[in-house]
Design a protein around this motif. Structure first.
Motif, PDB file in Angstrom:
ATOM      1  N   SER A  88      36.279  20.501  32.863  1.00  0.00           N
ATOM      2  CA  SER A  88      35.727  19.990  31.096  1.00  0.00           C
ATOM      3  C   SER A  88      35.048  21.153  30.267  1.00  0.00           C
ATOM      4  O   SER A  88      35.226  21.728  30.068  1.00  0.00           O
ATOM      5  CB  SER A  88      35.718  19.225  31.055  1.00  0.00           C
ATOM      6  N   GLN A  89      33.717  21.345  31.568  1.00  0.00           N
ATOM      7  CA  GLN A  89      33.289  22.534  31.513  1.00  0.00           C
ATOM      8  C   GLN A  89      33.396  24.069  31.254  1.00  0.00           C
ATOM      9  O   GLN A  89      32.779  25.104  30.442  1.00  0.00           O
ATOM     10  CB  GLN A  89      31.988  22.398  32.442  1.00  0.00           C
ATOM     11  N   LYS A  90      34.441  24.043  32.270  1.00  0.00           N
ATOM     12  CA  LYS A  90      34.914  25.447  32.711  1.00  0.00           C
ATOM     13  C   LYS A  90      35.463  25.936  31.668  1.00  0.00           C
ATOM     14  O   LYS A  90      35.724  27.370  31.108  1.00  0.00           O
ATOM     15  CB  LYS A  90      35.500  25.660  34.420  1.00  0.00           C
ATOM     16  N   ALA A  91      36.260  24.623  30.827  1.00  0.00           N
ATOM     17  CA  ALA A  91      36.575  25.073  29.642  1.00  0.00           C
ATOM     18  C   ALA A  91      35.752  25.708  28.304  1.00  0.00           C
ATOM     19  O   ALA A  91      36.464  26.352  27.498  1.00  0.00           O
ATOM     20  CB  ALA A  91      37.772  24.554  29.620  1.00  0.00           C
ATOM     21  N   VAL A  92      35.197  24.821  28.258  1.00  0.00           N
ATOM     22  CA  VAL A  92      33.542  25.466  27.321  1.00  0.00           C
ATOM     23  C   VAL A  92      33.543  26.368  27.388  1.00  0.00           C
ATOM     24  O   VAL A  92      33.128  27.215  26.726  1.00  0.00           O
ATOM     25  CB  VAL A  92      32.910  24.287  27.111  1.00  0.00           C
ATOM     26  N   VAL A  93      33.000  26.610  29.148  1.00  0.00           N
ATOM     27  CA  VAL A  93      32.620  28.207  29.159  1.00  0.00           C
ATOM     28  C   VAL A  93      33.176  29.310  28.818  1.00  0.00           C
ATOM     29  O   VAL A  93      33.130  30.621  28.322  1.00  0.00           O
ATOM     30  CB  VAL A  93      31.788  27.732  31.003  1.00  0.00           C
ATOM     31  N   GLU A  94      34.808  29.381  28.856  1.00  0.00           N
ATOM     32  CA  GLU A  94      35.828  30.352  29.147  1.00  0.00           C
ATOM     33  C   GLU A  94      35.611  30.431  27.868  1.00  0.00           C
ATOM     34  O   GLU A  94      36.045  31.846  27.134  1.00  0.00           O
ATOM     35  CB  GLU A  94      37.375  29.877  29.832  1.00  0.00           C
ATOM     36  N   ALA A  95      35.906  29.736  26.968  1.00  0.00           N
ATOM     37  CA  ALA A  95      36.112  29.900  25.158  1.00  0.00           C
ATOM     38  C   ALA A  95      34.671  30.622  24.181  1.00  0.00           C
ATOM     39  O   ALA A  95      34.780  31.375  23.951  1.00  0.00           O
ATOM     40  CB  ALA A  95      35.871  28.066  24.498  1.00  0.00           C
ATOM     41  N   GLN A  96      34.102  30.085  25.657  1.00  0.00           N
ATOM     42  CA  GLN A  96      32.247  30.739  24.930  1.00  0.00           C
ATOM     43  C   GLN A  96      32.417  32.305  25.233  1.00  0.00           C
ATOM     44  O   GLN A  96      32.152  32.663  24.589  1.00  0.00           O
ATOM     45  CB  GLN A  96      31.052  30.327  25.918  1.00  0.00           C
ATOM     46  N   MET A  97      32.695  33.281  26.761  1.00  0.00           N
ATOM     47  CA  MET A  97      33.325  33.669  27.286  1.00  0.00           C
ATOM     48  C   MET A  97      33.898  34.706  26.447  1.00  0.00           C
ATOM     49  O   MET A  97      33.839  35.723  25.405  1.00  0.00           O
ATOM     50  CB  MET A  97      33.210  33.847  28.437  1.00  0.00           C
ATOM     51  N   ARG A  98      34.959  33.948  25.727  1.00  0.00           N
ATOM     52  CA  ARG A  98      36.178  34.781  24.491  1.00  0.00           C
ATOM     53  C   ARG A  98      35.329  34.980  23.674  1.00  0.00           C
ATOM     54  O   ARG A  98      35.817  36.011  23.370  1.00  0.00           O
ATOM     55  CB  ARG A  98      37.546  33.858  24.558  1.00  0.00           C
ATOM     56  N   ARG A  99      34.693  33.812  22.782  1.00  0.00           N
ATOM     57  CA  ARG A  99      34.180  34.384  21.897  1.00  0.00           C
ATOM     58  C   ARG A  99      32.884  34.964  21.617  1.00  0.00           C
ATOM     59  O   ARG A  99      33.339  36.309  21.242  1.00  0.00           O
ATOM     60  CB  ARG A  99      33.310  33.144  21.456  1.00  0.00           C
ATOM     61  N   LEU A 100      32.012  35.331  23.079  1.00  0.00           N
ATOM     62  CA  LEU A 100      31.464  36.683  23.349  1.00  0.00           C
ATOM     63  C   LEU A 100      32.349  37.923  22.927  1.00  0.00           C
ATOM     64  O   LEU A 100      31.828  38.990  23.475  1.00  0.00           O
ATOM     65  CB  LEU A 100      30.413  36.071  24.692  1.00  0.00           C
ATOM     66  N   GLN A 101      32.914  37.857  23.818  1.00  0.00           N
ATOM     67  CA  GLN A 101      33.582  39.360  24.074  1.00  0.00           C
ATOM     68  C   GLN A 101      34.211  39.712  23.083  1.00  0.00           C
ATOM     69  O   GLN A 101      34.473  40.933  23.315  1.00  0.00           O
ATOM     70  CB  GLN A 101      34.993  38.765  25.145  1.00  0.00           C
ATOM     71  N   GLU A 102      34.722  39.088  22.116  1.00  0.00           N
ATOM     72  CA  GLU A 102      34.954  39.734  20.570  1.00  0.00           C
ATOM     73  C   GLU A 102      34.293  39.687  20.253  1.00  0.00           C
ATOM     74  O   GLU A 102      34.203  40.945  19.162  1.00  0.00           O
ATOM     75  CB  GLU A 102      36.017  38.522  20.031  1.00  0.00           C
ATOM     76  N   THR A 103      32.808  39.034  19.959  1.00  0.00           N
ATOM     77  CA  THR A 103      31.609  39.773  19.347  1.00  0.00           C
ATOM     78  C   THR A 103      31.264  41.310  20.127  1.00  0.00           C
ATOM     79  O   THR A 103      30.721  42.272  19.228  1.00  0.00           O
ATOM     80  CB  THR A 103      30.928  38.332  19.867  1.00  0.00           C
TER      81      THR A 103
END
Length: 149
Positions: A88-103
């Motif tokens: 579950s936390q892996k999915a959270v981190v992956e979503a954070q990383m996608r948002r950071l990559q977009e930024t």
């Protein structure tokens, strides 16, 4: 080997008050105390503290970290629950990383934009530049920015 709060905090790169807080919050159930009541950390506590710091960095709430610690105390019977927690936390981190990559993509685009504007002396240059003249990796960012207005 035993470590004081200050020594362990230094090893982890956190404030001593952080370790005291973790203990008060029930995240460190196996911490020993000296005769004077001072917390004593062992080498084996370091690994748990690193995991706690990792989970905190993912944005996990303390109540959920406390649940993880409780599960570890249950032993092998909680392996499946601990795996689900980390998945579950892996999915959270992956979503954070996608948002950071977009930024980061937007920041890179704006760096290129203003470097190009500086070269030409005007922001009209990058604004009016055809897509073919824009670096390929920045074209989708430009398109997203133009379509979002």
């Amino acid at each position: 080997m035993s470590y004081t709060v200050g020594e362990m905090a230094k090893k982890l790169g956190v404030a001593p008050s952080t370790l005291r807080y973790y203990d008060k919050e029930g995240l460190l159930p196996s911490i020993e105390r000296s005769e004077g009541g001072a917390r004593l950390f062992r080498d084996s506590d370091y690994g748990l503290l690193k995991i706690i710091e990792c989970l905190k960095a993912t944005g996990m709430q303390l109540k959920d970290i406390r649940e993880f610690v409780k599960l570890t105390l249950e032993g092998d019977g909680s392996i499946e629950a601990r795996l689900r927690l980390f998945q579950s936390q892996k999915a959270v981190v992956e979503a954070q990383m996608r948002r950071l990559q977009e930024t980061l993509d937007i920041v890179n685009y704006k760096c290129w934009y203003y470097e190009t504007a500086r070269e030409h002396g005007t922001t009209e240059a990058p604004d009016n530049m055809p897509d073919a003249e824009i670096p390929e990796e920045l074209r989708p960012v430009r398109a997203r920015l133009k379509n979002s207005v």
